[in-house]
Design an enzyme around this catalytic site. Structure first.
Site, PDB file in Angstrom:
ATOM      1  N   VAL A  15       0.828  -1.206   0.000  1.00 14.31           N
ATOM      2  CA  VAL A  15       0.000   0.000   0.000  1.00 14.31           C
ATOM      3  C   VAL A  15       0.862   1.256   0.000  1.00 14.31           C
ATOM      4  CG1 VAL A  15      -1.792   1.277   1.224  1.00 14.31           C
ATOM      5  CG2 VAL A  15      -1.874  -1.225   1.147  1.00 14.31           C
ATOM      6  N   ARG A  46      11.145  -0.606   7.386  1.00 14.00           N
ATOM      7  CA  ARG A  46      12.119  -1.461   8.057  1.00 14.00           C
ATOM      8  C   ARG A  46      13.382  -1.677   7.230  1.00 14.00           C
ATOM      9  NH1 ARG A  46       8.459  -6.477  10.021  1.00 14.00           N
ATOM     10  NH2 ARG A  46       7.583  -6.079   7.974  1.00 14.00           N
ATOM     11  N   GLU A 131     -10.345   5.965   5.881  1.00 12.24           N
ATOM     12  CA  GLU A 131     -11.171   5.394   4.810  1.00 12.24           C
ATOM     13  C   GLU A 131     -10.608   4.066   4.315  1.00 12.24           C
ATOM     14  OE1 GLU A 131     -14.164   4.741   2.800  1.00 12.24           O
ATOM     15  OE2 GLU A 131     -14.169   6.896   3.150  1.00 12.24           O
ATOM     16  N   GLU A 192      -2.638 -15.013   3.217  1.00 17.82           N
ATOM     17  CA  GLU A 192      -1.346 -14.982   3.900  1.00 17.82           C
ATOM     18  C   GLU A 192      -0.854 -16.402   4.212  1.00 17.82           C
ATOM     19  OE1 GLU A 192       0.273 -12.243   4.450  1.00 17.82           O
ATOM     20  OE2 GLU A 192      -1.296 -10.779   3.949  1.00 17.82           O
ATOM     21  N   LYS A 207     -13.523  -4.701  10.840  1.00 17.71           N
ATOM     22  CA  LYS A 207     -14.196  -3.778   9.930  1.00 17.71           C
ATOM     23  C   LYS A 207     -15.656  -3.571  10.325  1.00 17.71           C
ATOM     24  CE  LYS A 207     -11.161  -5.339   6.213  1.00 17.71           C
ATOM     25  NZ  LYS A 207     -11.061  -6.185   4.997  1.00 17.71           N
TER      26      LYS A 207
END
Length: 429
Positions: A15, A46, A131, A192, A207
């Site tokens: 992102v 990192r 958002e 994942e 959420k």
């Protein structure tokens, strides 16, 4: 020239890289819409040496992520680190305390600490925007907080996790079982390596708790969300649902019941004539029902660099314009504190699937438990013996209080005729 809005960006994963690319690609358009340029001036992550596919040379690199909170010349801190606590929360607290606007895509942090951060932002007179924390690029936070602000909302619900929706709709299309499709989703990068946060419903519950607060003007209460994931859904359940005119979807569902707040993440049978039945793949969709606006449907990509970065930059544009209000649509002091509603009082239909021994009397035992709990059976389907010798029995109930269905299942606990745990899915009517 109008002074640019200066951004410090923490986190350069999928992102974060998307935010940098979007701000560069649409630089002129964003400046016109925001009324001023938006510029990244500092970044932190990192691994400084990692190739992220974007040119980071124009930006100041900061090794200590936490120092972005007080870095000179910064108007807004954008947090894309993740995690409900730790460095992300420290950065949020310190940025707001320093009088900086704060933008995040961190649904776990907002679900657990959103009220604290919103109260601090109100005290400092700065923006707290999130958002991107719910449904990626779908403007559902803005839609509920602003577009539906004049309405009393009866329900808010939807498909809130793209990983689960991809798995369920692939099982539906190809008739494969959960474990096989999950492994494929991991190989393709849709899930994942440790998928438990997604498939066990925790991500969707974060959420949902945020959406419920916005929809009903209540304090966030993540701890009261009832959570069941999709780990135990079989291909046979999806086939039975299809035969009955439904599709299986993991839904987050919230409503007010009397003085209480009901919140649940649970696999549901969704009728084919409902728009959520046609949301496929990794898409997300949210439905809100208002007393004047009627049904609102928000649908789109709920994750990925492009959609999530789009939501982050939309928040930055609002801040550049000076357009922002309370984080949860009203001041924190005005949010109602509601107890968790008693789900047993809710009425509805349910799908129940049992794996039973292939012997005489099993159906009578199940029917007796339903009868004694005052649950009427609408339909019952028994399939032939499976490879392990078990027989699948699928039941759809008539409408009844959820408490009665729970009592029926309690009566059947420990029965030597029933293998494993029955599967319960509520029906979205």
């Amino acid at each position: 020239m109008t002074e640019p809005l200066k951004i410090a960006l923490a986190g350069l994963g999928t992102v974060g890289g998307g935010v940098v690319r979007l701000l560069e690609t649409n630089r002129d358009l964003i400046a016109r819409r925001a009324g001023r340029p938006i510029e990244v001036v500092a970044i932190s992550a990192r691994d400084r040496a990692k190739d992220r596919g974007v040119d980071l040379s124009p930006f100041r690199w900061v090794d200590d992520t936490g120092s972005l909170a007080t870095l000179a010349g910064v108007d807004v801190v954008v947090e894309l680190i993740g995690g409900s606590d730790g460095p992300a929360l420290a950065l949020a607290r310190n940025s707001i305390a320093a009088g900086r606007a704060f933008v995040t895509a961190n649904k776990a942090m907002i679900a657990h600490h959103g009220l604290e951060l919103a109260s601090a932002a109100e005290a400092k007179g700065v923006a707290l925007k999130y958002e991107a924390a719910v449904a990626g690029g779908i403007p559902v936070i803005k839609g509920l907080r602003e577009g539906a602000a004049a309405n009393e909302l009866a329900h808010v619900y939807g498909i809130l996790n793209g990983t689960c929706n991809y798995i369920l709709t692939t099982m539906e299309a190809e008739g494969r079982d959960f474990a096989e499709v999950l492994a494929e989703a991991q190989a393709l990068g849709y899930a994942e390596a440790d998928p438990s946060f997604d498939i066990d419903g925790v991500d969707a519950a974060h959420k949902l708790s945020i959406l419920a607060s916005l929809a009903f003007g209540t304090k966030i209460d993540f701890d009261s969300v009832e959570i069941t994931g999709i780990r135990h859904v079989l291909a046979a359940d999806i086939a039975e649902a299809a035969a009955l005119g439904f599709r299986v979807r993991l839904l987050g569902y919230a409503e007010t019941l009397g003085d209480g707040l009901f919140q649940r993440v649970h696999p549901h049978l969704v009728p084919l004539n409902h728009p959520l039945a046609h949301v496929a793949g990794s898409l997300n969709a949210v439905v809100a029902e208002g007393n004047f606006v009627g049904r609102l449907l928000f649908e789109g990509r709920g994750a990925g660099d492009g959609p999530t970065a789009s939501a982050v930059v939309a928040d930055l544009i609002d801040i550049a314009r000076g357009e922002y209000g309370p984080a949860f649509a009203m001041p924190v002091a005005s949010l109602a504190a509601r107890l968790a509603a008693d789900a047993g009082e809710r009425r509805g239909r349910a799908y129940l699937r049992f794996t039973v021994e292939d012997k005489v009397g099993v159906l009578a035992e199940i029917a007796a438990a339903m009868r004694d709990s005052n649950v009427s059976i609408e339909s019952l389907i028994q399939r032939g013996a499976q490879g392990d010798g078990g027989v699948l029995v699928a039941i759809v109930t008539h409408e009844s209080p959820e408490r009665n269905i729970a009592q029926a299942l309690e009566r059947l606990e420990g029965s030597p005729s029933i293998r494993g745990r029955p599967m319960l899915m509520h029906i979205l009517d």
